[in-house]
Write a protein that holds these residues in place. Structure first.
Motif, PDB file in Angstrom:
ATOM      1  N   VAL A 211       0.801  -1.074   0.110  1.00  0.00           N
ATOM      2  CA  VAL A 211       0.004  -0.047  -0.052  1.00  0.00           C
ATOM      3  C   VAL A 211       0.974   1.108  -0.054  1.00  0.00           C
ATOM      4  O   VAL A 211       2.044   0.990   0.490  1.00  0.00           O
ATOM      5  N   VAL A 212       0.224   2.277  -0.435  1.00  0.00           N
ATOM      6  CA  VAL A 212       0.837   3.676  -0.499  1.00  0.00           C
ATOM      7  C   VAL A 212       0.031   4.364   0.607  1.00  0.00           C
ATOM      8  O   VAL A 212      -1.268   4.441   0.564  1.00  0.00           O
ATOM      9  N   ILE A 213       1.044   4.823   1.627  1.00  0.00           N
ATOM     10  CA  ILE A 213       0.342   5.657   2.738  1.00  0.00           C
ATOM     11  C   ILE A 213       0.521   7.128   2.592  1.00  0.00           C
ATOM     12  O   ILE A 213       1.767   7.624   2.457  1.00  0.00           O
ATOM     13  N   PRO A 214      -0.416   8.074   2.101  1.00  0.00           N
ATOM     14  CA  PRO A 214      -0.202   9.342   1.760  1.00  0.00           C
ATOM     15  C   PRO A 214       0.033  10.118   3.139  1.00  0.00           C
ATOM     16  O   PRO A 214      -0.541   9.664   4.282  1.00  0.00           O
ATOM     17  N   LYS A 215       0.673  11.230   3.155  1.00  0.00           N
ATOM     18  CA  LYS A 215       0.723  12.455   4.102  1.00  0.00           C
ATOM     19  C   LYS A 215       1.159  11.680   5.484  1.00  0.00           C
ATOM     20  O   LYS A 215       0.790  11.897   6.799  1.00  0.00           O
ATOM     21  N   LEU A 216       2.365  10.797   5.331  1.00  0.00           N
ATOM     22  CA  LEU A 216       2.917  10.122   6.866  1.00  0.00           C
ATOM     23  C   LEU A 216       3.605  11.334   7.560  1.00  0.00           C
ATOM     24  O   LEU A 216       4.132  11.885   7.029  1.00  0.00           O
ATOM     25  N   GLU A 217       3.209  11.306   8.515  1.00  0.00           N
ATOM     26  CA  GLU A 217       3.880  12.495   9.820  1.00  0.00           C
ATOM     27  C   GLU A 217       4.405  11.558  10.995  1.00  0.00           C
ATOM     28  O   GLU A 217       5.312  12.191  11.470  1.00  0.00           O
ATOM     29  N   SER A 218       4.350  10.240  11.386  1.00  0.00           N
ATOM     30  CA  SER A 218       5.039   9.737  12.375  1.00  0.00           C
ATOM     31  C   SER A 218       4.897   8.196  12.141  1.00  0.00           C
ATOM     32  O   SER A 218       4.066   7.679  11.474  1.00  0.00           O
ATOM     33  N   PRO A 219       6.107   7.528  12.674  1.00  0.00           N
ATOM     34  CA  PRO A 219       5.825   6.164  12.310  1.00  0.00           C
ATOM     35  C   PRO A 219       4.726   5.224  12.810  1.00  0.00           C
ATOM     36  O   PRO A 219       4.492   4.218  12.444  1.00  0.00           O
ATOM     37  N   GLU A 220       4.224   5.770  14.078  1.00  0.00           N
ATOM     38  CA  GLU A 220       3.155   4.982  14.610  1.00  0.00           C
ATOM     39  C   GLU A 220       1.785   5.043  13.525  1.00  0.00           C
ATOM     40  O   GLU A 220       1.051   3.965  13.696  1.00  0.00           O
ATOM     41  N   GLN A 221       1.701   6.062  12.845  1.00  0.00           N
ATOM     42  CA  GLN A 221       0.445   6.017  11.599  1.00  0.00           C
ATOM     43  C   GLN A 221       0.760   4.907  10.871  1.00  0.00           C
ATOM     44  O   GLN A 221      -0.383   4.366  10.312  1.00  0.00           O
TER      45      GLN A 221
END
Length: 287
Positions: free
Chosen positions: A90-100
């Motif tokens: 999958v492609v995860i958009p707008k990642l800001e923290s590893p926990e996401q």
């Protein structure tokens, strides 16, 4: 090798089924920006059949699904739909923290255990906000399943409140930070999109700047851009020939106990050898 990351909306199976003819290195069925809010549920419900159809159509490259942003109410449902389909990740958009990314890592571990494959499922992370750029090092280091990241210049510019220009000087610092974070962690770095879809010259100029920075591929929004990206991020015949000659000359010099050589008027040592070897390594998969 991901020279081209090519998107088509998940609510348009007719467009997704054209993936095989475009020969992108990684094709992405887009549940996020490409699918209108009112169509997201239907697109998710169709996803399994859409993936099965495009696989049956003879797709050769990677196939992924871009889910909605981690803060979205669609995120977890998107992940379930994606991993219940035959996708490479999958492609995860707008990642800001590893926990996401933790839910995705869980899904990958579960699916790889239940249905092992030669190439484990993976993640492409989108770094496209101010917070994401500032946390790029942590994202690349701590999400082990994330084999690649892309820099999203349009969302980044909107987040920071800047104005976009064709040359892109306003995103140069962030663009550089993302590629450095990716390379330090051994991830593939995919460059920003060019949204002026009729300006091939601009695409090639922007791709050249990205390649000079260290990017290995580019987001593509049209089939024509896929071809341009492969052109921009594949070594030319001249580059390959030069690299082959340099490696051969260096190996001959090393056999004689020489650490540096004068190669065609240039002083060559370890770093230039490494660059030549990288060109030859890319050439293995390039046209």
């Amino acid at each position: 090798m991901i020279r081209s990351l090519f998107f088509a909306p998940a609510n348009r199976p007719d467009l997704v089924l054209k993936f095989p003819r475009f020969d992108a290195d990684c094709c992405v069925i887009d549940l996020e920006d490409g699918t209108p809010p009112g169509e997201k549920l239907r697109a998710r419900e169709m996803l399994h059949d859409t993936v099965a159809q495009v696989r049956a159509a003879g797709l050769h490259g990677l196939l992924m699904v871009r889910v909605n942003v981690p803060a979205s109410p669609h995120y977890l449902a998107d992940l379930q739909a994606a991993f219940m389909s035959d996708v490479d990740g999958v492609v995860i958009p707008k990642l800001e923290s590893p926990e996401q990314a933790f839910p995705v890592v869980h899904w990958i571990a579960q699916r790889d255990a239940a249905a092992p494959r030669a190439q484990p499922r993976g993640i492409v992370g989108g770094i496209e906000s101010v917070r994401g750029v500032l946390n790029a090092v942590a994202l690349c280091e701590r999400i082990a399943a994330m084999g690649a990241v892309y820099f999203g210049a349009e969302d980044y510019a909107a987040d920071i409140g800047g104005r976009r220009t064709p040359r892109g000087d306003e995103v140069h610092a962030a663009r550089s930070m993302v590629v450095m974070a990716a390379k330090a962690a051994g991830r593939i770095a995919i460059d920003q999109a060019v949204i002026d879809i009729r300006d091939d010259a601009l695409f090639l100029e922007d791709a050249a700047r990205g390649r000079d920075l260290g990017y290995e591929g580019k987001i593509c929004v049209t089939p024509g851009q896929v071809k341009l990206a492969h052109q921009a991020f594949s070594p030319t015949a001249q580059e390959r020939a030069d690299a082959q000659r340099l490696v051969a000359a260096y190996e001959a010099a090393m056999a004689q106990g020489l650490g540096t050589i004068d190669f065609e008027g240039r002083m060559v040592d370890g770093p230039l050898l490494k660059r030549a070897q990288q060109i030859l390594a890319v050439s293995v998969g390039a046209p």
